[in-house]
Design a protein around this motif. Structure first.
Motif, mmCIF file in Angstrom:
data_model
loop_
_atom_site.group_PDB
_atom_site.id
_atom_site.type_symbol
_atom_site.label_atom_id
_atom_site.label_comp_id
_atom_site.label_asym_id
_atom_site.label_seq_id
_atom_site.Cartn_x
_atom_site.Cartn_y
_atom_site.Cartn_z
ATOM 1 N N CYS A 167 -60.641 143.615 -20.651
ATOM 2 C CA CYS A 167 -60.490 142.800 -21.858
ATOM 3 C C CYS A 167 -60.214 141.377 -21.386
ATOM 4 O O CYS A 167 -59.151 141.117 -20.811
ATOM 5 C CB CYS A 167 -59.348 143.324 -22.726
ATOM 6 N N GLY A 168 -61.172 140.485 -21.601
ATOM 7 C CA GLY A 168 -61.071 139.149 -21.023
ATOM 8 C C GLY A 168 -59.911 138.336 -21.564
ATOM 9 O O GLY A 168 -59.110 137.779 -20.801
ATOM 10 N N THR A 169 -59.788 138.282 -22.896
ATOM 11 C CA THR A 169 -58.678 137.523 -23.474
ATOM 12 C C THR A 169 -57.342 138.192 -23.129
ATOM 13 O O THR A 169 -56.306 137.516 -23.040
ATOM 14 C CB THR A 169 -58.830 137.432 -24.994
ATOM 15 N N CYS A 227 -63.759 136.806 -28.001
ATOM 16 C CA CYS A 227 -63.862 137.895 -27.032
ATOM 17 C C CYS A 227 -64.218 137.245 -25.697
ATOM 18 O O CYS A 227 -65.289 136.637 -25.583
ATOM 19 C CB CYS A 227 -64.940 138.877 -27.463
ATOM 20 N N GLY A 228 -63.330 137.316 -24.737
ATOM 21 C CA GLY A 228 -63.540 136.600 -23.480
ATOM 22 C C GLY A 228 -64.709 137.145 -22.687
ATOM 23 O O GLY A 228 -65.590 136.393 -22.249
ATOM 24 N N ASN A 229 -64.751 138.465 -22.539
ATOM 25 C CA ASN A 229 -65.863 139.054 -21.785
ATOM 26 C C ASN A 229 -67.169 138.944 -22.565
ATOM 27 O O ASN A 229 -68.237 138.688 -22.007
ATOM 28 C CB ASN A 229 -65.564 140.523 -21.464
ATOM 29 N N TYR A 250 -55.597 148.388 -24.011
ATOM 30 C CA TYR A 250 -55.946 149.130 -25.226
ATOM 31 C C TYR A 250 -56.473 148.091 -26.201
ATOM 32 O O TYR A 250 -55.754 147.126 -26.522
ATOM 33 C CB TYR A 250 -54.723 149.833 -25.816
ATOM 34 N N GLU A 251 -57.680 148.242 -26.669
ATOM 35 C CA GLU A 251 -58.286 147.188 -27.482
ATOM 36 C C GLU A 251 -58.321 147.498 -28.983
ATOM 37 O O GLU A 251 -58.841 148.538 -29.410
ATOM 38 C CB GLU A 251 -59.732 146.925 -27.030
ATOM 39 N N ARG A 252 -57.755 146.545 -29.717
ATOM 40 C CA ARG A 252 -57.890 146.580 -31.194
ATOM 41 C C ARG A 252 -59.373 146.576 -31.542
ATOM 42 O O ARG A 252 -60.159 145.854 -30.944
ATOM 43 C CB ARG A 252 -57.233 145.327 -31.756
ATOM 44 N N GLU A 311 -64.341 142.308 -37.437
ATOM 45 C CA GLU A 311 -64.771 141.053 -36.807
ATOM 46 C C GLU A 311 -63.587 140.406 -36.113
ATOM 47 O O GLU A 311 -62.482 140.385 -36.663
ATOM 48 C CB GLU A 311 -65.354 140.093 -37.850
ATOM 49 N N ALA A 312 -63.799 139.919 -34.901
ATOM 50 C CA ALA A 312 -62.735 139.247 -34.143
ATOM 51 C C ALA A 312 -63.115 137.793 -33.917
ATOM 52 O O ALA A 312 -64.301 137.457 -33.817
ATOM 53 C CB ALA A 312 -62.495 139.953 -32.811
ATOM 54 N N GLU A 313 -62.090 136.969 -33.831
ATOM 55 C CA GLU A 313 -62.318 135.530 -33.664
ATOM 56 C C GLU A 313 -62.916 135.215 -32.303
ATOM 57 O O GLU A 313 -63.695 134.268 -32.166
ATOM 58 C CB GLU A 313 -60.984 134.783 -33.810
#
Ligand SMILES: N[C@@H](CCC[C@H](N)C(=O)O)C(=O)O
Length: 284
Positions: free
Chosen positions: A218-220, A86-88, A207-209, A82-84
């Motif tokens: 990756c938006g952020t 996600c821009g996109n 490269y996305e975690r 789970e991520a806090e």
């Protein structure tokens, strides 16, 4: 996961939307009925995001009821982490909420990073990000066989940013993976963005975690790259970013007084690719 199938039994087939935010793709589920137990969400997301056996996506978004905003969400990467923020994904969630009548075109929703404001104008969606934190410039880190100059900032989730001359020739997966797990970024790790300066703005590969691979956007990460480029005097606001998949993202700045970092907004496309229905076999 058998429990999830049981608790979902009354819900099959389960409607979902497949959306793309600049090539970062997501499964979105109207979860205001709260039918997936919290303890099952991560595994549910991992199974559904699998290519070939599931829908296939970089992440899965549950849209949920909120007493404090138009809605709230739970965001899960393809590996179930789970991520806090996600821009996109936030841009896709805003358009989903608008099209489903959950929110008006200008809305606010809660994420684990904080409150996000969004505005929807057909397929163009702009989201405000929570204040950027933990900016570190010009850190020399030994990665694999040599030192690299690495910048980092948290734009809702952690990002490392490296400026490179040959973006096409950069081994995003191996160097990205080495930095994603580098001890400098602690046990939670980081997303990793490789950026080249161009006449039309910045070009980026990420490269996305939680996807543990390169994604089309990756938006952020784009916001992190734009903020760092401006802080280093390599670019000036607004910053246009060309992503791997050929889409473009615009990073808009609102200057703050004193030492504070500017407020940042992310603008780009959010497309509905298809609408479908999940069967229990998606969790097999
Ligand atoms: N693709 C996202 C970032 C999603 C979360 C990230 N993979 C993480 O785990 O930090 C974006 O568009 O910001």
């Amino acid at each position: 996961m058998a429990h999830a199938k049981e608790c979902l039994s009354a819900r099959w087939p389960l409607p979902f939307w497949k959306m793309s935010g600049a090539g970062n793709d997501f499964v979105l589920i109207d979860h205001r009925g709260a039918f997936v137990a919290a303890r099952d969400m991560a595994e549910f997301a991992r199974l559904v995001c699998r290519p070939k056996f599931g829908v296939g996506a970089d992440g899965l978004i549950f849209i949920e009821r909120s007493e404090e905003a138009d809605f709230q969400w739970r965001f899960f990467n393809a590996d179930g982490s789970e991520a806090e923020m996600c821009g996109n994904g936030a841009r896709c969630a805003a358009r989903f909420a608008f099209m489903q009548g959950i929110a008006a075109a200008h809305m606010r929703f809660l994420t684990r990073a904080g409150l996000i404001e969004a505005s929807v104008d057909e397929t163009l969606v702009t989201v405000s990000l929570t204040p950027a934190t933990d900016l570190v410039l010009n850190r020399r880190l030994q990665v694999t066989d040599r030192p690299h100059v690495v910048h980092s900032v948290n734009t809702g989730v952690p990002h490392a940013v490296l400026f490179v001359e040959d973006l096409a020739g950069t081994d995003v997966c191996s160097l990205g993976r080495a930095l994603r797990f580098h001890e400098a970024f602690g046990p939670k790790g980081t997303n990793v963005n490789f950026v080249a300066l161009a006449d039309d703005g910045l070009h980026i590969r990420s490269y996305e975690r939680g996807v543990e691979d390169e994604t089309f956007a990756c938006g952020t990460g784009a916001v992190a790259a734009a903020l760092i480029a401006v802080q280093l005097g390599l670019s000036s606001p607004p910053v246009r970013i060309s992503t791997t998949g050929g889409a473009q993202l615009d990073i808009l700045f609102t200057e703050k007084g004193g030492e504070r970092l500017p407020a940042l907004r992310l603008r780009g496309s959010a497309h509905v690719i298809y609408r479908g229905e999940l069967t229990p076999e998606a969790l097999a």
